[in-house]
Write an enzyme that holds these catalytic residues in place. Sequence first.
Site, PDB file in Angstrom:
ATOM      1  N   ASN A 189      57.255  -0.732  16.449  1.00 30.98           N
ATOM      2  CA  ASN A 189      56.582  -0.178  18.181  1.00 30.98           C
ATOM      3  C   ASN A 189      56.055  -1.384  18.385  1.00 30.98           C
ATOM      4  O   ASN A 189      55.349  -1.982  18.424  1.00 30.98           O
ATOM      5  CB  ASN A 189      55.511   0.721  18.068  1.00 30.98           C
ATOM      6  CG  ASN A 189      54.965   1.522  19.198  1.00 30.98           C
ATOM      7  OD1 ASN A 189      55.976   0.845  20.838  1.00 30.98           O
ATOM      8  ND2 ASN A 189      53.677   1.478  19.303  1.00 30.98           N
ATOM      9  N   GLY A 190      57.036  -1.458  20.043  1.00 27.48           N
ATOM     10  CA  GLY A 190      56.958  -3.026  20.633  1.00 27.48           C
ATOM     11  C   GLY A 190      57.983  -3.204  21.046  1.00 27.48           C
ATOM     12  O   GLY A 190      59.227  -2.756  21.290  1.00 27.48           O
ATOM     13  N   GLU A 216      47.834  16.237  43.769  1.00 16.60           N
ATOM     14  CA  GLU A 216      49.293  17.008  43.052  1.00 16.60           C
ATOM     15  C   GLU A 216      48.205  17.390  42.265  1.00 16.60           C
ATOM     16  O   GLU A 216      47.689  18.149  41.231  1.00 16.60           O
ATOM     17  CB  GLU A 216      49.758  16.352  42.794  1.00 16.60           C
ATOM     18  CG  GLU A 216      49.625  15.191  41.930  1.00 16.60           C
ATOM     19  CD  GLU A 216      50.851  14.342  41.295  1.00 16.60           C
ATOM     20  OE1 GLU A 216      51.713  15.316  41.269  1.00 16.60           O
ATOM     21  OE2 GLU A 216      50.899  13.110  41.089  1.00 16.60           O
ATOM     22  N   LYS A 231      48.337  11.500  44.272  1.00 15.10           N
ATOM     23  CA  LYS A 231      47.500  11.893  43.894  1.00 15.10           C
ATOM     24  C   LYS A 231      46.611  12.708  43.177  1.00 15.10           C
ATOM     25  O   LYS A 231      45.923  13.960  42.451  1.00 15.10           O
ATOM     26  CB  LYS A 231      46.335  11.067  42.839  1.00 15.10           C
ATOM     27  CG  LYS A 231      47.821   9.613  42.110  1.00 15.10           C
ATOM     28  CD  LYS A 231      48.247  10.106  41.092  1.00 15.10           C
ATOM     29  CE  LYS A 231      49.655  11.306  40.994  1.00 15.10           C
ATOM     30  NZ  LYS A 231      50.823   9.152  41.102  1.00 15.10           N
ATOM     31  N   ARG A 269      55.222  10.453  21.213  1.00 13.48           N
ATOM     32  CA  ARG A 269      54.631   8.909  21.426  1.00 13.48           C
ATOM     33  C   ARG A 269      56.406   8.570  22.192  1.00 13.48           C
ATOM     34  O   ARG A 269      56.452   7.952  21.787  1.00 13.48           O
ATOM     35  CB  ARG A 269      54.335   8.343  20.529  1.00 13.48           C
ATOM     36  CG  ARG A 269      52.436   8.900  20.467  1.00 13.48           C
ATOM     37  CD  ARG A 269      52.130   7.040  19.016  1.00 13.48           C
ATOM     38  NE  ARG A 269      52.215   6.138  19.578  1.00 13.48           N
ATOM     39  CZ  ARG A 269      51.309   5.085  20.046  1.00 13.48           C
ATOM     40  NH1 ARG A 269      50.097   5.583  20.384  1.00 13.48           N
ATOM     41  NH2 ARG A 269      51.681   4.113  20.144  1.00 13.48           N
ATOM     42  N   TRP A 271      60.994   6.602  21.058  1.00 19.90           N
ATOM     43  CA  TRP A 271      61.528   6.216  22.635  1.00 19.90           C
ATOM     44  C   TRP A 271      61.924   5.411  23.027  1.00 19.90           C
ATOM     45  O   TRP A 271      61.473   3.630  22.939  1.00 19.90           O
ATOM     46  CB  TRP A 271      59.814   5.993  23.308  1.00 19.90           C
ATOM     47  CG  TRP A 271      59.823   6.537  25.049  1.00 19.90           C
ATOM     48  CD1 TRP A 271      60.011   5.466  25.895  1.00 19.90           C
ATOM     49  CD2 TRP A 271      59.420   7.310  25.708  1.00 19.90           C
ATOM     50  NE1 TRP A 271      60.066   5.970  26.746  1.00 19.90           N
ATOM     51  CE2 TRP A 271      59.976   7.603  26.806  1.00 19.90           C
ATOM     52  CE3 TRP A 271      60.372   9.245  24.963  1.00 19.90           C
ATOM     53  CZ2 TRP A 271      59.812   8.109  27.948  1.00 19.90           C
ATOM     54  CZ3 TRP A 271      60.223   9.609  25.622  1.00 19.90           C
ATOM     55  CH2 TRP A 271      60.538   8.899  27.472  1.00 19.90           C
ATOM     56  N   HIS A 324      46.878   8.285  66.630  1.00 14.95           N
ATOM     57  CA  HIS A 324      48.075   8.411  67.537  1.00 14.95           C
ATOM     58  C   HIS A 324      48.304   9.798  66.577  1.00 14.95           C
ATOM     59  O   HIS A 324      48.639  10.442  66.769  1.00 14.95           O
ATOM     60  CB  HIS A 324      49.798   8.265  67.360  1.00 14.95           C
ATOM     61  CG  HIS A 324      49.666   6.399  68.125  1.00 14.95           C
ATOM     62  ND1 HIS A 324      49.394   6.104  68.795  1.00 14.95           N
ATOM     63  CD2 HIS A 324      49.873   5.419  66.533  1.00 14.95           C
ATOM     64  CE1 HIS A 324      49.169   4.658  68.815  1.00 14.95           C
ATOM     65  NE2 HIS A 324      49.521   4.298  68.196  1.00 14.95           N
ATOM     66  N   LYS A 330      57.232  17.643  35.412  1.00 18.19           N
ATOM     67  CA  LYS A 330      57.439  16.039  35.347  1.00 18.19           C
ATOM     68  C   LYS A 330      58.754  15.547  35.604  1.00 18.19           C
ATOM     69  O   LYS A 330      58.971  15.028  36.089  1.00 18.19           O
ATOM     70  CB  LYS A 330      56.982  15.737  33.601  1.00 18.19           C
ATOM     71  CG  LYS A 330      57.172  14.574  33.203  1.00 18.19           C
ATOM     72  CD  LYS A 330      55.770  13.882  34.041  1.00 18.19           C
ATOM     73  CE  LYS A 330      55.778  12.504  33.487  1.00 18.19           C
ATOM     74  NZ  LYS A 330      54.209  11.085  34.324  1.00 18.19           N
ATOM     75  N   GLU A 367      49.802   6.659  47.848  1.00 16.76           N
ATOM     76  CA  GLU A 367      50.327   7.764  46.559  1.00 16.76           C
ATOM     77  C   GLU A 367      48.841   7.889  45.912  1.00 16.76           C
ATOM     78  O   GLU A 367      48.687   8.650  45.272  1.00 16.76           O
ATOM     79  CB  GLU A 367      50.695   6.307  45.891  1.00 16.76           C
ATOM     80  CG  GLU A 367      50.509   5.715  43.912  1.00 16.76           C
ATOM     81  CD  GLU A 367      51.189   7.185  43.355  1.00 16.76           C
ATOM     82  OE1 GLU A 367      52.251   8.306  44.324  1.00 16.76           O
ATOM     83  OE2 GLU A 367      50.966   7.796  42.016  1.00 16.76           O
TER      84      GLU A 367
HETATM   85  O1  M6R Z   1      61.330  10.816  37.015  1.00 17.96           O
HETATM   86  P1  M6R Z   1      60.994  10.143  38.390  1.00 17.96           P
HETATM   87  O2  M6R Z   1      60.123   9.592  38.621  1.00 17.96           O
HETATM   88  O3  M6R Z   1      62.324  10.518  39.158  1.00 17.96           O
HETATM   89  O4  M6R Z   1      59.752  11.605  39.693  1.00 17.96           O
HETATM   90  C1  M6R Z   1      60.128  12.130  40.281  1.00 17.96           C
HETATM   91  C2  M6R Z   1      58.325  12.674  41.029  1.00 17.96           C
HETATM   92  O5  M6R Z   1      59.322  13.949  41.122  1.00 17.96           O
HETATM   93  C3  M6R Z   1      57.052  12.308  40.683  1.00 17.96           C
HETATM   94  O6  M6R Z   1      56.870  10.858  40.895  1.00 17.96           O
HETATM   95  C4  M6R Z   1      55.861  13.337  41.032  1.00 17.96           C
HETATM   96  O7  M6R Z   1      56.160  12.600  41.569  1.00 17.96           O
HETATM   97  C5  M6R Z   1      55.123  12.820  40.572  1.00 17.96           C
HETATM   98  N1  M6R Z   1      54.189  14.359  40.377  1.00 17.96           N
HETATM   99  C6  M6R Z   1      53.725  11.850  40.958  1.00 17.96           C
HETATM  100  O8  M6R Z   1      52.877  11.897  40.239  1.00 17.96           O
END
Ligand code: M6R
Length: 605
Positions: free
Chosen positions: A101-102, A484, A481, A28, A75, A500, A600, A477
């Site tokens: 938290n909050g 990936e 999703k 968390r 965090w 086109h 990530k 987007e």
């Molecule tokens: O930490 P960031 O927002 O800069 O990361 C950018 C991309 O690497 C991130 O959005 C990536 O495309 C994710 N896997 C999307 O789900």
Amino acid sequence: MCGIFGTTLHKGKAAPVIHQALERLEYRGYDSVGLATIHDNKLSIKKDQGSIKDVDSKLNFDELCGKIGVGHTRWATHGIPSFENAHPHMDCKKNVAIVHNGIIGNFIELKSELERKGHIFNSRTDTEVIPHLIEENMMDEDFIEAVRLAARKLEGSYSLAAISTHSPELLICVKKESPLVIGIGKNANFCASDVSAFLPLTKKALFLDEDELAVVKSDKIEVMNFRTGQDIQHDISEITWSTEDASKSGYKHFMIKEIHEQPLAISNALRIQNIYYDLIASKMHKAEQVYVIGCGTSYHACLAASYLFSKLAMLQAKPIVSSEFIEQYGHAINKKSVVLAVSQSGETADTLDALRFAKKMGASIFGITNVMGSSITRLSEVYIGQNSGPEIGVAATKTFTAQLSVLTMLAVILAEKKGSISNNELEIMKKMLLDVPKVMKKTLSTEVKIKKLVKRYKDKSSFCFLGRGINVTTALEARLKLLELSYIPSLAYPAGESKHGFIAVVEEGYPIIFIAPKDGTYDKILGNIMEMKARKASTIGIIQAGDEKLKQLLDDYIEIKDGSMNFLSPLIYIVPLQLFAYWMAVERKCDPDKPRNLAKSVTVE
Ligand code: M6R
């Protein structure tokens, strides 16, 4: 998001219990950690910036004596990760310790009021107002009433646990919006952000409702509504989850948990103080050129922002993927340029590289990020922390919609500054934005239908997403999703572009997903649907509830209740498509939390 834990034991040491519980809550938040216990009527605290392991190897948490204590894994939202900003926080006389938290929405007002009364603050956090408020109230009241009165004064979202040398047998817990659950043990009771923290200790839990305060002793728990003072009786629940399940709140993966956390993440994003928006909007207003940069999902937020800045504030902002920024615009950057960078992690190498370059050329740098203390926060003149809490799933979901909420608010404030919309329109827009979490909760209920849709289309080898206007962003987007998470090669286009080139690949049964709210682009997207139907494509639409025309026309559809969100539609229309990507990954036996080859945070160029 942070993890909080508290315990009061009949006998034994609280510190090792808290320490181990914090390890179970580390997902968390993990930028700082701290513990406080009471022993011999004295509060002792050990805390610092860093992971639990690192801070413990320096400070040895388990050394702390005492049967009662609280702990926190942080965090950062207000104030960078540092010793001063780490929890627990104390009052001036060091009689009260708090973990929270909050977000306290009115902390600036409360802090100035308390400072005028002579209270000394040591941190930059919003949390620190709480122990000082309690201290102030304890001049006339006992500990329980002092916490209750403090809770009534706070605005925002807060779950907190408090201990005091004035009542060393009491652990007081308060819940409003942020999660808090009480664990009922044998001669020991606990409170925690989620049940994972105390599962090895007890399976019995009492879930607090909004606006409740629990007075927890080692052998007794009393609950009241902190606004009315009325006593509350709760049933005790038996938890059947494993520790692993519980850290995901019973969800199978972090990603689906994070999708469902979006209403709260957006509420938290919308609690950011106006001052930051004002500072950024003023600079953007005066700039000669504005660039909005990011990578992956963050770039999609930038693209949506460019529509919003233009539509609402009549400001032209160029959206660009960070890795192309220097090549495409490098020669045009100067001290009259503004670069607004969007990055969940604040550490994406391509974005940092572009920012360092722009800074060297004299541009003003601003940032939106989820990680306080990250490189973007250090490079930016002003930054906005989006307050989404850690996102563990590699795919960005709640951080995307939180970024969009922040950028929409920025566009609205910019429009206000530029006088490009009337006061009446402004009020309506702000209200609509604040209503998004409510609408999103309803949209999440499309999940049942999405699962069926996934079953029907699971064997397709490619998809295409088409949208118009600001929902080109949603199409891109949604494609990212699906791509990936399920490794299905897919396409996304502005629907107008589909003629086109893309149309050449369309054949019978090719699945095309249209994002089709009833906005200014509706008639044209209807035309695109007809074109694809004529080629026997399978047509699927994310449509506004009650759109009978599209319901007749499409092979499949997902209806969005209250879907007339106009400039806010990407925030809502992306939700079923996040769910689609998640359930497709599950159906195809891909791990949605850890897609192959991805990280990530991409810290290499
Ligand atoms: O930490 P960031 O927002 O800069 O990361 C950018 C991309 O690497 C991130 O959005 C990536 O495309 C994710 N896997 C999307 O789900």
